[in-house]
Scaffold this motif. Structure first.
Motif, PDB file in Angstrom:
ATOM      1  N   ASP A 139      80.968 -38.305  93.482  1.00  0.00           N
ATOM      2  CA  ASP A 139      82.310 -37.764  93.757  1.00  0.00           C
ATOM      3  C   ASP A 139      83.232 -38.083  92.733  1.00  0.00           C
ATOM      4  O   ASP A 139      83.539 -38.952  92.161  1.00  0.00           O
ATOM      5  CB  ASP A 139      82.788 -38.750  94.888  1.00  0.00           C
ATOM      6  N   SER A 141      86.251 -38.046  92.405  1.00  0.00           N
ATOM      7  CA  SER A 141      87.568 -39.015  92.685  1.00  0.00           C
ATOM      8  C   SER A 141      87.478 -40.202  92.603  1.00  0.00           C
ATOM      9  O   SER A 141      88.231 -41.100  92.494  1.00  0.00           O
ATOM     10  CB  SER A 141      88.064 -38.634  94.073  1.00  0.00           C
ATOM     11  N   ARG A 171      92.085 -28.826 102.718  1.00  0.00           N
ATOM     12  CA  ARG A 171      92.426 -29.534 103.917  1.00  0.00           C
ATOM     13  C   ARG A 171      93.895 -28.840 104.342  1.00  0.00           C
ATOM     14  O   ARG A 171      94.869 -29.506 104.146  1.00  0.00           O
ATOM     15  CB  ARG A 171      92.690 -31.117 103.730  1.00  0.00           C
ATOM     16  N   ALA A 181      97.022 -38.306 104.745  1.00  0.00           N
ATOM     17  CA  ALA A 181      95.455 -38.306 104.215  1.00  0.00           C
ATOM     18  C   ALA A 181      94.781 -36.940 103.918  1.00  0.00           C
ATOM     19  O   ALA A 181      94.159 -36.798 102.915  1.00  0.00           O
ATOM     20  CB  ALA A 181      94.521 -38.603 105.683  1.00  0.00           C
ATOM     21  N   GLN A 182      95.442 -35.913 104.515  1.00  0.00           N
ATOM     22  CA  GLN A 182      95.178 -34.476 104.131  1.00  0.00           C
ATOM     23  C   GLN A 182      95.531 -34.044 102.856  1.00  0.00           C
ATOM     24  O   GLN A 182      94.938 -33.397 101.950  1.00  0.00           O
ATOM     25  CB  GLN A 182      95.565 -33.285 105.116  1.00  0.00           C
ATOM     26  N   GLN A 184      96.498 -36.491 100.301  1.00  0.00           N
ATOM     27  CA  GLN A 184      95.818 -37.372  99.267  1.00  0.00           C
ATOM     28  C   GLN A 184      94.373 -36.938  98.999  1.00  0.00           C
ATOM     29  O   GLN A 184      94.136 -37.047  98.084  1.00  0.00           O
ATOM     30  CB  GLN A 184      95.894 -38.845 100.102  1.00  0.00           C
ATOM     31  N   GLU A 185      93.599 -36.540 100.076  1.00  0.00           N
ATOM     32  CA  GLU A 185      92.525 -36.332  99.796  1.00  0.00           C
ATOM     33  C   GLU A 185      92.225 -35.075  98.795  1.00  0.00           C
ATOM     34  O   GLU A 185      91.271 -35.208  97.954  1.00  0.00           O
ATOM     35  CB  GLU A 185      91.708 -36.113 101.194  1.00  0.00           C
ATOM     36  N   VAL A 186      92.913 -34.223  99.081  1.00  0.00           N
ATOM     37  CA  VAL A 186      93.048 -32.890  98.223  1.00  0.00           C
ATOM     38  C   VAL A 186      93.369 -33.190  96.714  1.00  0.00           C
ATOM     39  O   VAL A 186      92.779 -32.879  95.804  1.00  0.00           O
ATOM     40  CB  VAL A 186      94.034 -31.811  98.800  1.00  0.00           C
ATOM     41  N   ASP A 188      93.333 -36.148  95.050  1.00  0.00           N
ATOM     42  CA  ASP A 188      92.308 -37.070  94.686  1.00  0.00           C
ATOM     43  C   ASP A 188      91.213 -36.234  93.840  1.00  0.00           C
ATOM     44  O   ASP A 188      90.854 -36.891  93.084  1.00  0.00           O
ATOM     45  CB  ASP A 188      91.892 -37.942  95.763  1.00  0.00           C
ATOM     46  N   VAL A 189      90.716 -35.454  94.879  1.00  0.00           N
ATOM     47  CA  VAL A 189      89.599 -34.633  94.357  1.00  0.00           C
ATOM     48  C   VAL A 189      89.991 -33.512  93.400  1.00  0.00           C
ATOM     49  O   VAL A 189      89.446 -33.581  92.179  1.00  0.00           O
ATOM     50  CB  VAL A 189      88.817 -33.864  95.469  1.00  0.00           C
ATOM     51  N   ASN A 230      99.158 -28.781  99.585  1.00  0.00           N
ATOM     52  CA  ASN A 230      98.451 -29.802  99.045  1.00  0.00           C
ATOM     53  C   ASN A 230      97.464 -29.335  97.928  1.00  0.00           C
ATOM     54  O   ASN A 230      97.364 -29.548  96.859  1.00  0.00           O
ATOM     55  CB  ASN A 230      97.557 -30.640  99.772  1.00  0.00           C
TER      56      ASN A 230
END
Length: 324
Positions: A139, A141, A171, A181-182, A184-186, A188-189, A230
């Motif tokens: 991963d 991230s 997301r 969360a949508q 942050q996840e994008v 982060d990666v 995002n």
């Protein structure tokens, strides 16, 4: 919908004959499934004697397979093939990039997050073209996993020459409805993952005073896209990061460039529906979606071609004219 989602040679004699002529047994395909933080999941090696001179041998000890640079038939050492890490390489654009680099003579680390079977298929395709590859689950991230992946490339082949930051996710949601969360996840990666991989790879490249880093951005990071705030923000960040890295690493002979795809034919675009596809095509001067292989061709040029050695800090749209 989205503009681009990055998660998304000479005559030879048979390799086995070349190994036998040097006193080695024919190569084997070893596959094992390991947990994260361990060694690569799969290593598939192949090669040949190009015009009777260059060769690639494979050492097999205690169930481990390791690719090594060969010695030419005239007894002189030959330069090792470039070692390339391609993130998000199990499908789509990443797959096309990994295959292109393998065919160009690179030893390729095929990174994936979840699609292990697909990554192994990519390795097999590279092998069938005469290349060498390992698949590795990480991963991007997560810093520890990134560092483990880079160490695996170095432990296997002794160096790291090329990094292609392709891994990415979406997301999608309108900004007013987008959950944190949508967002942050994008980020982060798609952005932090580029930072982590580039930082780890550059630590090796700076010591060698040589290396090439190619970041896969998106035209969405240049012109924006509804429902992808995002994703657009992360890809715009990749563009800025590319320019900063080019300035910082230029003194160590490390080239850093970005490729920004537009609409690219994929499983996703095949499900858009006729109306959405028609409207998308109307925005593209060339009147068609791009092909993953067209993105891969440019990345290959930036990664290994001598003519790209004086290019750095550039962002190259491959979008059929969409960003004009």
């Amino acid at each position: 919908t989205e503009l681009h989602n990055s998660s998304s040679m000479a005559s030879t004699m048979p390799f086995s004959a070349g190994l036998v002529s040097l006193g080695f047994p024919p190569p084997q395909h070893h596959s094992c499934r390991l947990q994260r933080y361990q060694r690569p999941c799969t290593l598939i090696s192949s090669g040949g004697l190009s015009d009777g001179r260059n060769c690639l041998t494979v050492a097999i000890r205690h169930g481990q397979v390791k690719a090594m640079a060969g010695v030419s038939m005239d007894g002189l050492a030959r330069p090792q093939a470039p070692v390339a890490v391609v993130t998000g390489a199990s499908r789509g654009i990443g797959r096309a990039i990994a295959v292109a680099l393998g065919k160009a003579g690179c030893k390729v680390v095929v990174n994936y997050a979840k699609s292990g079977m697909e990554a192994e298929e990519v390795c097999r395709e590279i092998m069938e073209s005469g290349g060498t590859a390992i698949s590795f689950s990480a991963d991007v991230s997560i810093e520890a996993e990134v560092e483990t992946m880079m160490r695996a490339a170095i432990d296997t082949w002794g160096t790291l020459d090329v990094l292609v930051n392709n891994a990415g996710i979406t997301r999608d949601a309108l900004l007013m409805r987008m959950k944190k969360a949508q967002w942050q996840e994008v980020v982060d990666v798609n952005l932090t993952g580029v930072y982590l991989c580039a930082q780890a790879a550059a630590a090796v490249m700076m010591k060698r005073k040589k290396g090439r880093i190619i970041n896969i951005a998106s035209v969405a990071g240049m012109i924006g896209n509804i429902g992808q705030a995002n994703y657009c923000a992360a890809k715009a960040g990749v563009i800025g990061l590319t320019k900063a890295m080019a300035r910082e690493y230029g003194g160590r002979n490390i080239n850093v460039n970005a490729v920004s795809p537009g609409w690219v034919a994929s499983d996703m675009t095949a499900k858009l529906g006729d109306d959405i596809e028609r409207k998308a095509l109307e925005t593209i001067p060339l009147g068609r979606f791009g092909k993953p292989e067209e993105i891969a061709g440019l990345v290959e040029f930036l990664a290994v071609h001598p003519a790209a050695s004086y290019m750095t800090g550039q962002v190259l749209p491959v979008d059929g004219g969409l960003s004009i």
